[in-house]
Enzyme design. Structure first.
Site, PDB file in Angstrom:
ATOM      1  N   HIS A 141       7.530 -40.182  32.778  1.00  0.00           N
ATOM      2  CA  HIS A 141       6.405 -39.748  31.960  1.00  0.00           C
ATOM      3  C   HIS A 141       5.066 -40.269  32.489  1.00  0.00           C
ATOM      4  CE1 HIS A 141       4.777 -37.651  28.720  1.00  0.00           C
ATOM      5  NE2 HIS A 141       5.197 -38.344  27.681  1.00  0.00           N
TER       6      HIS A 141
ATOM      7  N   ASP B 246       3.971 -34.818  32.419  1.00  0.00           N
ATOM      8  CA  ASP B 246       3.701 -34.674  30.995  1.00  0.00           C
ATOM      9  C   ASP B 246       4.781 -33.827  30.341  1.00  0.00           C
ATOM     10  OD1 ASP B 246       1.352 -36.154  31.175  1.00  0.00           O
ATOM     11  OD2 ASP B 246       0.162 -34.387  31.713  1.00  0.00           O
TER      12      ASP B 246
END
Length: 503
Positions: free
Chosen positions: A474, A478
């Site tokens: 992450h 995204d």
């Protein structure tokens, strides 16, 4: 005749080294493979062996000098040096064990283990002292933290001595055994396990010169040599040893709690029925890398499901013709590999990696295909999978899968992957969250195909469904990118014609 001694290949991304120590002087006699000097890079220490027997000529690169790959280090005048297979330092040993050394003996050395691998464990000896061996016959098997390496006999003869017994840890280029072409067996070969224990005692009394870069580093750090544990040849202190000592001095005191939870008390009757087995080097490395991935990356998993009906129908329609033409079965992995390559072009951050504060985007796809083996999980890499046809992908997967199960994969075949596919469905997994394979930023988990009731066109029908799971880092991927990637994979699998149309 004069032979040049040059800087060997230092490894990926390493372009220069420092000459740490010369073990020979001009005019000294040298034997084939006898160590001439030691080079120090920012990653590893490299020993340079003599390519021929002869007399040491000019030393071109002095200690402390920085040299590039393939740079000239020294010259050797051939023919005037020590006999092949008998370095001068070994003459005293010859008197004690004449049968195992001399002109008729051949040393069995640790083969090249690959980039970043500096040691291995001797797991199995297939031959015993006194056994006859043929050239290229397997003598033993070494286990590294990545692969298993078989060591063949360099020549025919009799196994005269085993220097490194089973369970011993050996460094790259260490001696494993001695083969006698005359059939003689060393008198000390019966107790090979005692040899490694005697070596440190002999080396401890020597006045060993430390690497020049290490001396400089110790002076800058304000520490003395007795505060540093040397890992170089004969206990020589290297630059990285100083760095470790400085880091250890600055590190906070360890917490009272151990790194792993202590084992709960076990009843005596249960302990008697337990079996304790040491983890293999491969399993230890798997455990470390997986834990490092959890500690480093911000791992998140997103899920979707795919109707496998179209792929199954296409496979059923063409599998016989495909196998007849290409000599390999048409499986689902080629569909998934193609679909992932297609999706990675649209969402390139899933195919990227973090390097410090930079994001490195890959304009190619080296697809890792996770494979379970008796030794543990390995991930052979299909290079440039985005340029391959279905048949080429299936052939590569079949070939590397077989090599993985047989323990024949080389380290090069498991390096450089940019994305990974893991198929837990072959074991019956319905859903799971795969863990990243560092430094990659994405891994796709495939699962079991299961008939489930689905609503299609307002009606409930039975469809062959599979859950898909994408674990991603992450920090650079995204949620939108991760979901888009999975949706593109789903669309390509539910309508494989999209792959042909590049849609």
């Amino acid at each position: 005749m004069t032979t040049e001694v040059r800087v060997p290949t230092l490894g990926e991304s390493v372009t220069e080294a420092t000459v740490a120590t010369w073990f020979k002087n001009p005019g000294d006699a040298v034997a084939v493979d006898e160590m001439l000097c030691e080079l120090e890079t920012d990653k590893v220490t490299v020993e340079v062996p003599s390519p021929v027997a002869g007399t040491m000529g000019d030393i071109v690169a002095a200690e402390g000098e920085t040299v590039g790959v393939d740079a000239l280090l020294a010259t050797i005048a051939e023919g005037d040096g020590a006999p092949v297979g008998e370095p001068p330092a070994a003459k005293e040993e010859t008197a004690a064990a004449p049968a195992a050394s001399g002109g008729d003996s051949i040393d069995v050395m640790v083969p090249t283990l690959g980039e970043s691998v500096t040691e291995a464990t001797v797991s199995t000896w297939f031959k015993a002292v006194g056994d006859s061996v043929a050239q290229d016959e397997m003598l033993c098997e070494l286990e590294t933290d990545k692969v298993s390496v078989e060591v063949p006999a360099p020549a025919a003869g009799v196994l005269a001595e085993i220097v490194a017994p089973e369970g011993a840890t050996v460094e790259a280029s260490a001696k494993l055994a001695v083969i006698s072409s005359s059939g003689a067996v060393a008198a000390t070969a019966a107790a090979p396990a005692e040899a490694p224990a005697a070596a440190p005692a002999a080396a401890s009394g020597k006045d060993v010169a430390n690497a020049p870069s290490a001396e400089k580093a110790m002076a800058e750090a304000g520490i003395s040599a007795d505060q540093v544990s040397g890992t170089g040849r004969d206990g020589r202190i290297m630059k990285e040893d100083v760095a470790k000592a400085v880091a250890a001095a600055k590190a906070p005191a360890p917490a009272a709690a151990p790194a792993t939870a202590p084992r709960a008390p076990v009843a005596a009757e249960d302990a008697a029925r337990e079996e304790r087995v040491k983890m293999t080097r491969l399993r230890q490395t798997i455990a470390k890398r997986l834990k490092d991935a959890q500690n480093t990356a911000a791992i998140l998993t997103t899920y979707n499901e795919v109707d496998m009906g179209a792929c199954m129908e296409l496979r059923k329609q063409y599998k016989d013709e495909f196998e007849k033409k290409h000599g390999v079965r048409l499986g689902f992995m080629s569909f998934f590999t193609k679909a992932c390559c297609h999706a990675l072009k649209e969402v390139p951050e899933v195919n990227a990696e973090i390097d410090g504060t930079d994001i490195v985007y890959k304009n190619f796809v080296h697809m890792g295909i996770a494979a379970g083996t008796p030794q543990g999980l390995v991930v052979p890499v299909i290079r440039d999978a985005d340029r391959m046809s279905f048949a080429e992908i299936e052939k590569a997967i079949a070939e590397k899968g077989k090599r993985a199960r047989d323990g024949k994969l080389s380290m090069a075949e498991m390096q450089g992957g940019t994305f990974t596919i893991s198929n837990g469905g072959v074991y019956g997994s319905l859903m799971s969250s795969p863990i990243l394979n560092p430094p990659q930023s994405g891994i796709l988990g495939m699962h079991k195909i299961q008939d489930r009731p689905m609503v299609v066109g307002g009606e409930i029908v039975i469809r062959p469904m599979m859950y898909l799971a994408l674990s991603y880092d992450h920090r650079i991927v995204d949620g939108k990118g991760a979901v888009t990637f999975l949706v593109r994979v789903k669309e390509a699998l539910e309508d494989p014609r999209r792959l042909l149309m590049d849609l």
